[in-house]
Motif scaffolding. Structure first.
Motif, PDB file in Angstrom:
ATOM      1  N   TYR A 132     122.689  66.565  33.313  1.00 51.55           N
ATOM      2  CA  TYR A 132     121.655  65.969  33.968  1.00 51.55           C
ATOM      3  C   TYR A 132     121.955  65.888  35.247  1.00 51.55           C
ATOM      4  O   TYR A 132     123.142  65.520  35.756  1.00 51.55           O
ATOM      5  N   VAL A 154     126.483  66.572  30.052  1.00 54.33           N
ATOM      6  CA  VAL A 154     126.338  65.895  28.962  1.00 54.33           C
ATOM      7  C   VAL A 154     126.706  66.172  27.679  1.00 54.33           C
ATOM      8  O   VAL A 154     127.384  65.610  26.876  1.00 54.33           O
ATOM      9  N   MET A 203     125.902  66.124  36.039  1.00 53.76           N
ATOM     10  CA  MET A 203     126.693  65.549  34.987  1.00 53.76           C
ATOM     11  C   MET A 203     126.736  66.449  33.554  1.00 53.76           C
ATOM     12  O   MET A 203     125.439  66.453  33.088  1.00 53.76           O
ATOM     13  N   PRO A 237     130.546  57.932  20.442  1.00 57.52           N
ATOM     14  CA  PRO A 237     130.868  56.697  21.619  1.00 57.52           C
ATOM     15  C   PRO A 237     129.317  56.748  22.049  1.00 57.52           C
ATOM     16  O   PRO A 237     128.733  57.668  22.558  1.00 57.52           O
ATOM     17  N   SER A 238     129.055  55.617  22.868  1.00 54.31           N
ATOM     18  CA  SER A 238     127.879  55.464  23.796  1.00 54.31           C
ATOM     19  C   SER A 238     127.954  56.392  24.899  1.00 54.31           C
ATOM     20  O   SER A 238     129.075  56.531  25.423  1.00 54.31           O
ATOM     21  N   GLY A 239     126.945  57.115  24.835  1.00 53.54           N
ATOM     22  CA  GLY A 239     126.713  58.104  26.098  1.00 53.54           C
ATOM     23  C   GLY A 239     127.364  59.194  25.678  1.00 53.54           C
ATOM     24  O   GLY A 239     127.583  60.223  26.739  1.00 53.54           O
ATOM     25  N   SER A 240     127.656  59.778  24.706  1.00 56.88           N
ATOM     26  CA  SER A 240     128.189  61.050  24.294  1.00 56.88           C
ATOM     27  C   SER A 240     127.122  61.976  24.146  1.00 56.88           C
ATOM     28  O   SER A 240     127.515  63.280  24.076  1.00 56.88           O
ATOM     29  N   GLY A 241     125.974  61.447  24.281  1.00 58.08           N
ATOM     30  CA  GLY A 241     124.870  62.552  24.254  1.00 58.08           C
ATOM     31  C   GLY A 241     124.262  62.621  22.780  1.00 58.08           C
ATOM     32  O   GLY A 241     123.682  63.734  22.468  1.00 58.08           O
ATOM     33  N   LYS A 242     124.496  61.720  21.915  1.00 57.26           N
ATOM     34  CA  LYS A 242     123.523  61.773  20.625  1.00 57.26           C
ATOM     35  C   LYS A 242     122.270  61.997  20.719  1.00 57.26           C
ATOM     36  O   LYS A 242     121.510  62.910  20.117  1.00 57.26           O
ATOM     37  N   THR A 243     121.584  60.917  21.436  1.00 60.31           N
ATOM     38  CA  THR A 243     120.155  61.021  21.667  1.00 60.31           C
ATOM     39  C   THR A 243     119.821  62.443  22.225  1.00 60.31           C
ATOM     40  O   THR A 243     118.798  62.840  21.757  1.00 60.31           O
ATOM     41  N   THR A 244     120.344  62.970  23.257  1.00 60.19           N
ATOM     42  CA  THR A 244     120.137  63.935  24.012  1.00 60.19           C
ATOM     43  C   THR A 244     120.096  65.248  23.047  1.00 60.19           C
ATOM     44  O   THR A 244     119.020  65.625  23.064  1.00 60.19           O
ATOM     45  N   HIS A 296     125.171  54.469  15.212  1.00 55.84           N
ATOM     46  CA  HIS A 296     126.477  53.985  15.993  1.00 55.84           C
ATOM     47  C   HIS A 296     127.380  53.331  14.796  1.00 55.84           C
ATOM     48  O   HIS A 296     128.436  53.108  15.222  1.00 55.84           O
ATOM     49  N   ILE A 351     120.866  63.508  38.599  1.00 55.46           N
ATOM     50  CA  ILE A 351     120.097  62.375  39.042  1.00 55.46           C
ATOM     51  C   ILE A 351     119.877  62.442  40.695  1.00 55.46           C
ATOM     52  O   ILE A 351     120.606  62.882  41.312  1.00 55.46           O
ATOM     53  N   GLU A 359     118.932  56.408  15.396  1.00 57.14           N
ATOM     54  CA  GLU A 359     119.206  55.154  15.174  1.00 57.14           C
ATOM     55  C   GLU A 359     118.125  54.268  14.814  1.00 57.14           C
ATOM     56  O   GLU A 359     117.758  53.351  15.234  1.00 57.14           O
TER      57      GLU A 359
HETATM   58  N1  LIG Z   1     116.923  61.596  31.523  1.00 53.36           N
HETATM   59  C1  LIG Z   1     118.061  61.312  31.797  1.00 53.36           C
HETATM   60  N2  LIG Z   1     118.193  61.548  33.224  1.00 53.36           N
HETATM   61  C2  LIG Z   1     119.555  61.304  33.401  1.00 53.36           C
HETATM   62  N3  LIG Z   1     120.712  61.232  32.783  1.00 53.36           N
HETATM   63  C3  LIG Z   1     120.279  60.760  31.403  1.00 53.36           C
HETATM   64  C4  LIG Z   1     119.131  61.025  30.969  1.00 53.36           C
HETATM   65  N4  LIG Z   1     119.011  60.756  29.633  1.00 53.36           N
HETATM   66  C5  LIG Z   1     120.455  60.507  29.228  1.00 53.36           C
HETATM   67  N5  LIG Z   1     121.058  60.694  30.255  1.00 53.36           N
HETATM   68  C6  LIG Z   1     122.393  60.449  30.574  1.00 53.36           C
HETATM   69  O1  LIG Z   1     123.107  61.257  29.526  1.00 53.36           O
HETATM   70  C7  LIG Z   1     124.276  60.948  28.882  1.00 53.36           C
HETATM   71  C8  LIG Z   1     123.993  60.890  27.457  1.00 53.36           C
HETATM   72  O2  LIG Z   1     123.000  60.150  26.951  1.00 53.36           O
HETATM   73  P1  LIG Z   1     122.389  59.722  25.580  1.00 53.36           P
HETATM   74  O3  LIG Z   1     121.161  58.858  25.602  1.00 53.36           O
HETATM   75  O4  LIG Z   1     122.074  61.261  24.936  1.00 53.36           O
HETATM   76  O5  LIG Z   1     123.824  58.910  24.851  1.00 53.36           O
HETATM   77  P2  LIG Z   1     123.988  58.357  23.340  1.00 53.36           P
HETATM   78  O6  LIG Z   1     124.944  59.081  22.743  1.00 53.36           O
HETATM   79  O7  LIG Z   1     122.578  58.483  22.707  1.00 53.36           O
HETATM   80  O8  LIG Z   1     124.221  56.949  23.831  1.00 53.36           O
HETATM   81  P3  LIG Z   1     123.864  55.653  23.013  1.00 53.36           P
HETATM   82  O9  LIG Z   1     124.808  55.797  21.709  1.00 53.36           O
HETATM   83  O10 LIG Z   1     124.154  54.589  23.976  1.00 53.36           O
HETATM   84  O11 LIG Z   1     122.405  55.834  22.700  1.00 53.36           O
HETATM   85  C9  LIG Z   1     124.308  59.423  29.276  1.00 53.36           C
HETATM   86  O12 LIG Z   1     125.270  59.294  30.220  1.00 53.36           O
HETATM   87  C10 LIG Z   1     123.168  59.039  30.079  1.00 53.36           C
HETATM   88  O13 LIG Z   1     123.211  58.261  31.310  1.00 53.36           O
END
Ligand SMILES: Nc1ncnc2c1ncn2[C@@H]1O[C@H](COP(=O)(O)OP(=O)(O)OP(=O)(O)O)[C@@H](O)[C@H]1O
Ligand SMILES: [Mg+2]
Lengths: 287, 290, 266
Positions: free
Chosen positions: A35, A46, A44, A65-72, A218, A37, A185
Motif C-alpha cells: 500500500y 503488507v 508499505m 496479529p492486528s495489521g498483519s494483512g488478514k483483511t487484505t 482474532h 499512502i 471476523e
Molecule cells: N486501503 C488501504 N490503504 C492503505 N493502507 C492500507 C489499506 N488497507 C489496509 N492498509 C494497511 O495494510 C495493513 C494491513 O491491513 P489489514 O486490514 O489487512 O490488517 P488486518 O490483519 O485485517 O488487521 P486487523 O486484525 O486489525 O483487522 C495495515 O497496516 C493497514 O494500515
C-alpha cells in the motif's frame, strides 16, 4: 449427510487429496501487496509472498496479529482488491473479479438498511436474475437454516439485534449457493455469548452444506473451535508463519470441544506462534 | 451532530444535511500526495489543474458558440471582460457596489441580531417556539417578490423598503436554525449549569450559545444567501439602483455582457461571504477543540 | 412558590387556564388575537395600506369562486412542475456523474460552492432575454434557481453512499455501474436527494413568481401585479396568501415522500 461429513473430516485431517488438483477449492499463489499512502508516500509491504491452498469442504481459519494483512488477504481472495503480483485460483481458473461464487460475510454485516430482511437475502439472487417467487423460496429456506424466525422477514435490519443481523448476513451468503464462504471476523461485532451461539450454528450450517470456508479471526478459541486448519500470518509484512492442523474430532457441536484433552495443546501452540510474532514485531519497531 | 427531527412541513432544508452537501468531498478537499514531500505549489497545481482546465474549456466553448451566433446578446466572455473593465474604469461598478452594500450590510446585521434573539427565545420556550413556528414557516415559504406591491404601499420604494425586504427574508432562517440549535443543547450541560445556580441569562451566554454555534452558522449561510437575493429583488423591483439596477437596465437594452459583469459581482459577494462563514466556523471549531 | 405568586395566579385565572390549555387552544388564541389586532389596526388605516382581515377573506372567496385564482394557480403550477422536473432530471444526471466520476468531480466541485452561493436570481432578467418571455423562458428561470440545490444534494448523496455497502453489492456480483446505482447508491442517497428537492421547491416557487411578476403576466404573480396596479390591496393579500399555502402543500408532499423513504431508519 453423516458419510459426507466423515469423508470430509478425513480428507481435511490427513491432508490427502486423492482427486488431485480437483480437491483444491481455492488457492492463492505468491500474493504480494503493498500500500502506498498518497502518491509519493513510502510503499508499505503488507503481504509478502503469501500462498495457501484450501481444499474443497475445508474450513480454514486465518489468524494473525492486528495489521498483519488478514483483511487484505481475504479481500484479494474475494477480488475486491487486486494484488501487486500473484494469483488467486478458484476451480482451476484465475479469479479476476468479485463473484457470487465466493460469498462474503462481513464484519459490519453489510445489510442494506432500506431493504427488509427477506429482500436482503434475495439480493444476490435478484442480481443473478432469479425469478422472484423462486428467490423468495430460497431466501426463506436459508433464513430458516440459520435459525431466524419467519416473523422477522418483513423487518428492517435496524430492528434486529446484532446477532440476528449476522444470521441474515450468513443466510444471504448461503442463498448464493456459492461453494466458498469468505468471512472477515463475522462475529467481531457481537458480544461473547451471542458469538458463541453463532459459532455453534455456523459450524452446523457449514457441515450440513459442505461449504468451503475461509474465516479471518482474532479469536484463537474461535479458530480452534471451527477450523480444520489454522493459518497463522506473521506481522508486518504478512507471511505464512505456519499452518496448524486442528485434529479434533467432528462434528464438534456434539460435544464440549474445550473439554477435549487435545484442545489446550492446539490452543497453546497457536498462541505461542502468535505471541512470538507479536514480540518480534515489537522488536522490529525498535529500530 | 444529530439531525433535528422533522417538524411540520417546511421548505427550509434540514440544516445538517444541507451543511453536509457543501462539505468538500475528500477527493476535492485533500489532493493525493504526501504533505511532507510535495512543495506547496506542487500541491496547489495538483489540486487546481482540473478545475482550471474545466473552467478554461467552458469559457472557450462559450466564446466560440456566442461568437458564431451573436457575441453581444450571448455575452461572449471576451465581451464580458471588456464590459467588466469598462464598468470598473468608469467607476460605475464600484458606485453600484457601495450602494448595494449600504443596505445589504445593515439589513444583514439587523437580521442576525433579531434572528439569533428570536431563535434563542423560541428555543428556550417550548410553547412560544411551537406557537410561532407556523408563522415563520409561512413567511419562509412566501416569495418576497410577491409582496412587492405591499412593500411599496407600506414603506415606499426607498431605503426602508429595501431593508425590510432583506430582513424579512433573512431573519427567519437564522431564527429557525438557532432555535433548533438551542433545543439540541445537551441536557447534561444544562443540568450542570443549573446545579451551579446559573441564571437564565448566564445559561444562555455560557451554555446555550456556544453549543448552538454550528446551527447558528448554518442559519447564517442561508440568511446571507437570502439577503443577497433580497437585495437583487429590491433593486430590480422597487427602484433601479445598485448592482441590480445595472442588471435590469442593461437587460432591457439587451446588453448581456454588462448584465453578466454585474451579476458576477453578486456571485463574488456570495462566494466571499460563504468563505468568511466557513473560516469563522473553522476558527470556532478549532477553539472548541482546544 | 411564594404566597404572592399563588395569589397572583389565582387573580389571573384566565392566564393560568391558557397556560394549561392544550396546544391547539393556544394556537387558536394566538391566531384569533392576531386577526383581532389586524381588524383593529385597519380601523385606523387607509384600506389601500391595510384592508381589514374580513375584506381579504371576502376577496379570497371572490377570487376562488370567479375562477381566476384556480386559473392562475393552474398556470403557476404548470410552470413550476415543468421547471422542477427539468431541475430534478438534470440535477440527477449531472449529480450522479459528478459524484461517481472522480476526475469530473475534481474539475467541477470548486465551482459548485460558488454557484450554490450565487444569487441566481440576478440572472433572471438575462434568462428571459435569452430564452424569451414565453413558457420556455419562464421554465428556464425556474430550472435555473432550482437546479443547483438539486445538483449539490444529488452529488453529496451519491458521493457519501456508504462504501462498505457498494462493496457488498460488488462482492455479490454487481458489475455494471447502472445496477450499482439502482441497488445501492441511489437508495442510500435518496434522503439527501429529497432534502435537495425540498430546497428546490422553495427556490422554484420564488423563480416562478419572479418570472410572472417580472413579465406582469400569467399565474399568481400576474394576479398580484394586476391587483397591485389598481390598488386593490385586499385582493393582493388574498392572492399572496395562496403562495405560502402552495409552498407548504408541496413541502408536505416532499415530507410525505421523505417519511416513506425513511421508514427503514430509526
Ligand atoms: N486501503 C488501504 N490503504 C492503505 N493502507 C492500507 C489499506 N488497507 C489496509 N492498509 C494497511 O495494510 C495493513 C494491513 O491491513 P489489514 O486490514 O489487512 O490488517 P488486518 O490483519 O485485517 O488487521 P486487523 O486484525 O486489525 O483487522 C495495515 O497496516 C493497514 O494500515
Ligand atoms: Mg481486519
Amino acid at each position: 449427510m453423516r458419510e459426507n461429513l466423515s469423508k470430509k473430516a478425513s480428507a481435511a485431517g490427513q491432508g490427502e487429496n486423492p482427486d488431485g488438483v480437483d480437491a483444491v477449492a481455492i488457492s492463492a499463489r505468491n500474493i504480494v501487496k503493498t500500500y502506498t499512502i498518497g502518491r509519493e508516500g513510502k510503499p508499505m509491504l503488507v503481504l509478502d509472498d503469501v500462498s495457501l491452498d484450501v481444499r474443497r469442504g475445508e474450513f480454514l481459519a486465518i489468524i494473525g496479529p492486528s495489521g498483519s494483512g488478514k483483511t487484505t488477504l481475504l479481500r484479494i481472495i474475494a477480488s475486491l482488491e487486486s494484488a501487486d503480483s500473484g494469483q488467486v485460483i478458484a476451480q482451476g481458473r484465475p479469479v479476476t473479479q468479485p463473484s457470487a461464487e465466493r460469498a462474503m460475510v462481513f464484519q459490519h454485516f453489510g445489510l442494506f438498511p432500506w431493504k427488509n430482511i427477506i429482500d436482503n437475502v434475495k439480493f444476490p439472487l435478484k442480481i443473478r436474475g432469479v425469478k422472484d417467487a423462486e428467490a423468495t423460496a430460497i431466501a426463506r429456506d436459508q433464513l430458516r437454516r440459520v435459525g431466524l424466525k419467519p416473523q422477522f422477514e418483513q423487518s428492517h435490519p435496524h430492528q434486529l439485534s446484532g446477532g440476528m443481523q449476522q444470521r441474515v448476513g450468513l443466510a444471504r451468503a448461503l442463498a448464493t449457493d456459492a461453494d466458498v464462504l469468505l468471512m472477515d471476523e463475522p462475529f467481531g461485532a457481537l458480544d461473547a455469548q451471542t458469538r458463541e451461539v453463532l459459532q455453534g450454528d455456523l459450524a452446523r450450517v457449514c457441515a450440513q452444506t459442505s461449504k468451503t470456508v475461509i474465516l479471518v479471526t482474532h479469536d484463537i478459541d474461535e479458530a480452534v473451535l471451527l477450523a480444520d486448519r489454522i493459518l497463522v500470518l506473521t506481522a508486518g509484512p504478512g507471511r505464512v508463519g505456519e499452518i496448524v492442523d486442528v485434529d479434533l474430532p467432528r462434528p464438534r457441536w456434539e460435544y464440549d470441544v474445550r473439554a477435549h484433552p487435545k484442545y489446550p495443546e492446539v490452543r497453546r501452540h497457536v498462541w505461542d506462534l502468535l505471541r512470538s510474532h507479536i514480540t518480534e514485531d515489537g522488536a522490529n519497531d525498535g529500530d | 451532530m444529530q439531525t433535528p427531527p422533522s417538524q411540520a412541513a417546511s421548505l427550509r432544508p434540514d440544516a445538517v444535511t444541507a451543511e453536509a452537501a457543501l462539505v468538500p468531498s475528500p477527493v476535492a478537499g485533500r489532493p493525493p500526495g504526501s504533505v511532507l514531500r510535495a512543495s506547496w505549489w506542487q500541491l496547489a497545481l495538483r489540486r487546481w489543474w482540473p478545475p482550471a482546465v474545466f473552467g478554461l474549456a467552458a469559457l472557450i466553448l462559450w466564446e466560440l458558440i456566442s461568437q458564431s451566433i451573436n457575441p453581444l446578446l450571448f455575452a461572449a466572455p471576451s465581451r464580458t471582460v471588456e464590459a467588466f473593465g469598462e464598468l470598473i474604469l468608469s467607476g460605475e461598478l464600484l458606485d453600484a457596489l457601495i450602494v448595494t452594500l449600504s443596505y445589504l450590510v445593515p439589513g444583514l446585521l439587523i437580521s442576525v441580531v433579531l434572528g439569533i434573539a428570536l431563535g434563542i427565545f423560541m428555543g428556550r420556550s417550548v410553547t412560544w417556539g411551537t406557537l410561532l413556528q407556523p408563522y415563520l414557516d409561512a413567511i419562509y415559504a412566501l416569495p418576497r417578490v410577491a409582496i412587492i406591491p405591499l412593500v411599496i404601499l407600506w414603506f415606499g420604494v426607498g431605503y426602508e423598503a429595501r431593508i425590510f425586504i432583506i430582513v424579512l427574508g433573512s431573519v427567519v432562517p437564522i431564527a429557525m436554525s438557532t432555535s433548533a440549535g438551542v433545543r439540541y443543547t445537551s441536557v447534561k450541560l444544562l443540568e450542570a449549569a443549573r446545579s451551579f445556580q446559573a441564571t437564565e441569562l448566564q445559561i444562555i451566554r455560557h451554555v446555550v450559545i456556544p453549543s448552538s454555534i454550528p446551527f447558528i452558522i448554518s442559519g447564517l449561510r442561508i440568511g446571507t444567501e437570502r439577503a443577497l437575493v433580497g437585495a437583487v429583488i429590491a433593486e430590480v423591483f422597487l427602484s433601479l439602483t445598485g448592482l441590480g439596477g445595472i442588471i435590469q437596465t442593461e437587460a432591457e437594452r439587451f446588453n448581456a455582457p454588462y448584465v453578466i459583469a454585474a451579476a458576477l459581482v453578486y456571485a463574488l459577494l456570495g462566494g466571499l461571504s460563504m468563505t468568511a462563514l466557513g473560516a469563522i466556523e473553522r476558527r470556532i471549531a478549532a477553539w472548541k477543540a482546544a | 412558590m411564594t404566597a404572592t405568586d399563588t395569589k397572583r395566579l389565582r387573580r389571573f385565572n384566565t392566564a393560568r387556564t391558557l397556560r394549561q390549555s392544550p396546544m391547539w387552544a393556544k394556537h387558536l388564541t394566538l391566531g384569533l388575537g392576531l386577526i383581532a389586532l389586524w381588524e383593529l389596526s385597519s380601523l385606523f388605516l387607509d384600506p389601500i395600506v391595510l384592508p381589514p382581515f374580513h375584506s381579504v377573506v371576502v376577496a379570497f372567496f371572490v377570487l376562488l369562486f370567479n375562477g381566476s385564482l384556480i386559473a392562475a394557480l393552474g398556470q403557476s403550477l404548470l410552470l413550476l412542475v415543468l421547471g422542477l422536473a427539468a431541475a430534478l432530471v438534470t440535477g440527477l444526471v449531472v449529480g450522479i456523474i459528478v459524484g461517481r466520476v472522480s476526475i469530473v468531480e475534481r474539475m467541477v466541485v470548486p465551482f459548485l460552492g460558488a454557484l450554490y452561493a450565487m444569487p441566481t436570481i440576478a440572472l433572471i432578467p438575462l434568462m428571459l432575454v435569452w430564452f424569451g418571455f414565453g413558457l420556455g423562458g419562464r421554465v428556464v428561470v425556474v430550472w435555473l434557481v432550482a437546479f443547483f440545490p438539486m445538483l449539490v444534494a444529488v452529488h453529496a448523496g451519491v458521493r457519501d453512499a456508504p462504501r462498505d455497502l457498494t462493496e457488498v453489492a460488488r462482492s455479490f456480483g454487481v458489475r455494471r455501474e447502472i445496477t450499482l446505482l439502482r441497488t445501492v447508491i441511489l437508495p442510500s442517497a435518496l434522503p439527501m436527494i429529497l432534502n435537495g428537492l425540498r430546497l428546490s421547491v422553495g427556490r422554484g416557487i420564488v423563480g416562478m413568481v419572479i418570472a410572472e411578476v417580472y413579465l406582469r403576466l400569467g399565474g399568481i404573480g400576474g394576479l398580484i401585479s394586476e391587483y397591485g396596479a389598481v390598488f386593490r390591496t385586499d385582493y393582493v393579500i388574498a392572492a399572496i396568501a395562496s403562495l405560502p399555502a402552495l409552498g407548504l402543500l408541496l413541502a408536505a408532499g416532499v415530507e410525505y415522500l421523505e417519511r416513506r423513504v425513511r421508514h427503514w431508519r430509526r
